[in-house]
Every structure is written in structure tokens, then in C-alpha cells.
Design a protein around this motif. Structure first.
Motif, PDB file in Angstrom:
ATOM      1  N   LEU A  41       0.867  -1.184   0.000  1.00 18.74           N
ATOM      2  CA  LEU A  41       0.000   0.000   0.000  1.00 18.74           C
ATOM      3  C   LEU A  41       0.899   1.228   0.000  1.00 18.74           C
ATOM      4  O   LEU A  41       1.893   1.271   0.725  1.00 18.74           O
ATOM      5  CB  LEU A  41      -0.899   0.020   1.238  1.00 18.74           C
ATOM      6  CG  LEU A  41      -1.965  -1.059   1.333  1.00 18.74           C
ATOM      7  CD1 LEU A  41      -2.669  -1.002   2.687  1.00 18.74           C
ATOM      8  CD2 LEU A  41      -2.978  -0.920   0.195  1.00 18.74           C
ATOM      9  N   THR A  42       0.550   2.217  -0.787  1.00 20.40           N
ATOM     10  CA  THR A  42       1.368   3.417  -0.827  1.00 20.40           C
ATOM     11  C   THR A  42       1.240   4.182   0.492  1.00 20.40           C
ATOM     12  O   THR A  42       0.293   3.970   1.258  1.00 20.40           O
ATOM     13  CB  THR A  42       0.941   4.347  -1.977  1.00 20.40           C
ATOM     14  OG1 THR A  42      -0.342   4.905  -1.681  1.00 20.40           O
ATOM     15  CG2 THR A  42       0.922   3.614  -3.321  1.00 20.40           C
ATOM     16  N   GLU A 120     -13.533 -10.905   1.957  1.00 21.88           N
ATOM     17  CA  GLU A 120     -13.569 -11.563   0.649  1.00 21.88           C
ATOM     18  C   GLU A 120     -13.628 -10.545  -0.490  1.00 21.88           C
ATOM     19  O   GLU A 120     -12.958 -10.712  -1.510  1.00 21.88           O
ATOM     20  CB  GLU A 120     -14.733 -12.551   0.561  1.00 21.88           C
ATOM     21  CG  GLU A 120     -14.509 -13.808   1.380  1.00 21.88           C
ATOM     22  CD  GLU A 120     -13.190 -14.502   1.049  1.00 21.88           C
ATOM     23  OE1 GLU A 120     -12.931 -14.782  -0.145  1.00 21.88           O
ATOM     24  OE2 GLU A 120     -12.408 -14.756   1.990  1.00 21.88           O
ATOM     25  N   LEU A 121     -14.425  -9.488  -0.326  1.00 22.86           N
ATOM     26  CA  LEU A 121     -14.497  -8.455  -1.358  1.00 22.86           C
ATOM     27  C   LEU A 121     -13.141  -7.773  -1.534  1.00 22.86           C
ATOM     28  O   LEU A 121     -12.704  -7.527  -2.665  1.00 22.86           O
ATOM     29  CB  LEU A 121     -15.570  -7.418  -1.030  1.00 22.86           C
ATOM     30  CG  LEU A 121     -15.699  -6.276  -2.050  1.00 22.86           C
ATOM     31  CD1 LEU A 121     -16.027  -6.805  -3.442  1.00 22.86           C
ATOM     32  CD2 LEU A 121     -16.734  -5.268  -1.593  1.00 22.86           C
ATOM     33  N   ALA A 122     -12.475  -7.474  -0.428  1.00 26.18           N
ATOM     34  CA  ALA A 122     -11.150  -6.855  -0.525  1.00 26.18           C
ATOM     35  C   ALA A 122     -10.194  -7.767  -1.304  1.00 26.18           C
ATOM     36  O   ALA A 122      -9.417  -7.288  -2.140  1.00 26.18           O
ATOM     37  CB  ALA A 122     -10.599  -6.548   0.866  1.00 26.18           C
ATOM     38  N   LYS A 123     -10.252  -9.064  -1.035  1.00 28.46           N
ATOM     39  CA  LYS A 123      -9.393 -10.006  -1.767  1.00 28.46           C
ATOM     40  C   LYS A 123      -9.756 -10.047  -3.245  1.00 28.46           C
ATOM     41  O   LYS A 123      -8.868 -10.049  -4.108  1.00 28.46           O
ATOM     42  CB  LYS A 123      -9.500 -11.402  -1.145  1.00 28.46           C
ATOM     43  CG  LYS A 123      -8.813 -11.497   0.204  1.00 28.46           C
ATOM     44  CD  LYS A 123      -8.950 -12.893   0.788  1.00 28.46           C
ATOM     45  CE  LYS A 123      -8.253 -12.987   2.134  1.00 28.46           C
ATOM     46  NZ  LYS A 123      -8.327 -14.343   2.691  1.00 28.46           N
ATOM     47  N   GLU A 131      -2.084  -6.595   3.222  1.00 31.98           N
ATOM     48  CA  GLU A 131      -2.758  -5.299   3.102  1.00 31.98           C
ATOM     49  C   GLU A 131      -4.010  -5.238   3.971  1.00 31.98           C
ATOM     50  O   GLU A 131      -4.291  -4.202   4.585  1.00 31.98           O
ATOM     51  CB  GLU A 131      -3.101  -5.011   1.635  1.00 31.98           C
ATOM     52  CG  GLU A 131      -1.871  -4.747   0.793  1.00 31.98           C
ATOM     53  CD  GLU A 131      -2.155  -4.698  -0.691  1.00 31.98           C
ATOM     54  OE1 GLU A 131      -1.343  -4.060  -1.406  1.00 31.98           O
ATOM     55  OE2 GLU A 131      -3.160  -5.275  -1.156  1.00 31.98           O
ATOM     56  N   ILE A 132      -4.735  -6.334   4.050  1.00 33.85           N
ATOM     57  CA  ILE A 132      -5.913  -6.388   4.917  1.00 33.85           C
ATOM     58  C   ILE A 132      -5.472  -6.299   6.376  1.00 33.85           C
ATOM     59  O   ILE A 132      -6.044  -5.538   7.163  1.00 33.85           O
ATOM     60  CB  ILE A 132      -6.735  -7.661   4.636  1.00 33.85           C
ATOM     61  CG1 ILE A 132      -7.337  -7.587   3.218  1.00 33.85           C
ATOM     62  CG2 ILE A 132      -7.818  -7.859   5.699  1.00 33.85           C
ATOM     63  CD1 ILE A 132      -7.892  -8.903   2.705  1.00 33.85           C
ATOM     64  N   HIS A 133      -4.456  -7.054   6.733  1.00 30.04           N
ATOM     65  CA  HIS A 133      -3.892  -6.997   8.089  1.00 30.04           C
ATOM     66  C   HIS A 133      -3.502  -5.570   8.450  1.00 30.04           C
ATOM     67  O   HIS A 133      -3.860  -5.046   9.499  1.00 30.04           O
ATOM     68  CB  HIS A 133      -2.665  -7.921   8.178  1.00 30.04           C
ATOM     69  CG  HIS A 133      -1.849  -7.730   9.410  1.00 30.04           C
ATOM     70  ND1 HIS A 133      -0.855  -6.762   9.506  1.00 30.04           N
ATOM     71  CD2 HIS A 133      -1.870  -8.366  10.596  1.00 30.04           C
ATOM     72  CE1 HIS A 133      -0.306  -6.812  10.699  1.00 30.04           C
ATOM     73  NE2 HIS A 133      -0.899  -7.787  11.392  1.00 30.04           N
ATOM     74  N   ASP A 134      -2.751  -4.927   7.559  1.00 26.43           N
ATOM     75  CA  ASP A 134      -2.262  -3.581   7.839  1.00 26.43           C
ATOM     76  C   ASP A 134      -3.395  -2.570   7.917  1.00 26.43           C
ATOM     77  O   ASP A 134      -3.356  -1.649   8.730  1.00 26.43           O
ATOM     78  CB  ASP A 134      -1.217  -3.170   6.811  1.00 26.43           C
ATOM     79  CG  ASP A 134       0.085  -3.957   6.973  1.00 26.43           C
ATOM     80  OD1 ASP A 134       0.222  -4.716   7.951  1.00 26.43           O
ATOM     81  OD2 ASP A 134       0.962  -3.797   6.103  1.00 26.43           O
ATOM     82  N   THR A 135      -4.426  -2.738   7.098  1.00 29.82           N
ATOM     83  CA  THR A 135      -5.600  -1.862   7.167  1.00 29.82           C
ATOM     84  C   THR A 135      -6.252  -1.953   8.532  1.00 29.82           C
ATOM     85  O   THR A 135      -6.570  -0.929   9.155  1.00 29.82           O
ATOM     86  CB  THR A 135      -6.606  -2.226   6.064  1.00 29.82           C
ATOM     87  OG1 THR A 135      -6.004  -1.984   4.781  1.00 29.82           O
ATOM     88  CG2 THR A 135      -7.896  -1.427   6.194  1.00 29.82           C
ATOM     89  N   VAL A 136      -6.444  -3.167   9.021  1.00 35.62           N
ATOM     90  CA  VAL A 136      -7.060  -3.354  10.331  1.00 35.62           C
ATOM     91  C   VAL A 136      -6.176  -2.748  11.424  1.00 35.62           C
ATOM     92  O   VAL A 136      -6.664  -2.048  12.321  1.00 35.62           O
ATOM     93  CB  VAL A 136      -7.349  -4.850  10.601  1.00 35.62           C
ATOM     94  CG1 VAL A 136      -7.752  -5.090  12.048  1.00 35.62           C
ATOM     95  CG2 VAL A 136      -8.431  -5.354   9.651  1.00 35.62           C
TER      96      VAL A 136
END
Length: 181
Positions: A41-42, A120-123, A131-136
Motif C-alpha cells: 500500500l502506498t 472476501e471483497l477486498a481479496k 494489506e488487509i492486516h495492515d488496514t485493520v
């Protein structure tokens, strides 16, 4: 005026960090890793996640600091960042970022609000597990930062130009610099 005597006139979290140097270092280190460390992620996207969560938490200081930095990285102005905060679904950002901001918004409500369907949508939209981990983690951390800043009623300059003017310096120096710079 802050709820406690900080012994300084620095705004927002900067005043708190000057008050408590013992916690300044680990909190800045966390922000540095989350917002500037190696990541797919930027920096702008990560700042945008923090901005959005701060907006949802109604933390004026944090949403404007990080909104200005996000705008600096993403090449857009504060009004465009405001539009994303208010209605990211209808803005010109990637479907992946829309999915990640949806997850971040759920984290802001409480961790159990994040759904399997959101993940699932994010994937599907191309987000990796990291990226999902870091978002959370960014969203959860910003909830803490926002509550720290607002819970002690720190100074938050009302003139948003203050935040815009500081964005290039913060983008260059990062979050490990002393509050006295």
C-alpha cells in the motif's frame, strides 16, 4: 485548553509526546512502521486509511494532519480528501481502496464489525492478506491515537492551512523525528 497541564503549546499529539517522552518513542515508531514502512500500500493510501478513521472518530486534529499528508502523497487537495472521507464509494479511488476503507470503517465501530464478506471483497479487488492486516492495524491504531488526542482535549488549530503547510515536512521527516523539530 488541554485537560491536563502539558507544559507546552504544541498542538495535538505533538503536545502529548512532548509531555511524555517515554511514550513518544514507541508511539512514533508504531506510526512510522504503519504509515511509512515497506508495504505494497502506498504511503498515501495508508495515510488515507488513518484519515478516514479519524474522520469517523470526529478527531479534527488527526483527520486534518493525516488528510493533508495523504493529499500531499496522492497529489490532491484537502477538498478532494474531504470528499473521500464523506463518500469514498463515489470518488475516484480504486475498488481495492474502497474495500479497504470499508474494512477500516468497520474496525472503527469495533473489531467484530468486520465481516467475512468484507474481507472476501477486498481479496477479490486485489488486496493481499498483508494489506488487509495492515488496514485493520492502522484503523485500530488510529482509534487509539484519536482517543489519546481528544481524550486529553489537546489543541487543534482550526485553520486547516496549518496542516497543509506542515504536510511536506512530515512526509519528508516521517514519524520518528522529535516533537521539537
Amino acid at each position: 485548553m488541554a485537560h491536563i497541564d502539558l507544559g507546552n503549546e504544541l498542538p495535538g499529539i505533538r503536545g502529548l509526546m512532548a509531555f511524555s517522552p517515554l511514550t513518544e518513542k514507541p508511539l512514533n515508531a508504531l506510526a512510522e512502521v504503519l504509515l511509512r514502512g515497506d508495504n505494497s500500500l502506498t504511503r498515501g493510501e495508508r495515510e488515507l486509511i488513518g484519515t478516514y478513521v479519524s474522520y469517523l472518530n470526529d478527531c479534527f486534529f488527526c483527520q486534518n494532519v493525516h488528510g493533508a499528508i495523504a493529499g500531499h502523497y496522492l497529489g490532491c487537495n484537502i477538498e478532494e480528501i474531504d470528499a473521500i472521507k464523506k463518500d469514498f464509494i463515489n470518488q475516484n479511488i480504486t475498488a481495492k481502496m474502497k474495500a479497504l476503507l470499508t474494512i477500516a470503517g468497520s474496525v472503527q465501530k469495533g473489531g467484530k464489525h468486520v465481516s467475512h464478506d468484507q474481507i472476501e471483497l477486498a481479496k477479490i479487488e486485489g488486496a493481499s492478506d498483508l494489506e488487509i492486516h495492515d488496514t485493520v492495524l492502522i484503523a485500530a491504531s488510529f482509534c487509539m491515537f484519536n482517543r489519546y488526542v481528544d481524550g486529553l482535549a489537546t489543541l487543534a488549530p482550526e485553520d486547516r492551512q496549518f496542516y497543509i503547510n506542515r504536510a511536506p515536512q512530515r512526509a519528508e521527516e516521517g514519524y520518528t523525528a522529535s516533537v521539537y523539530k
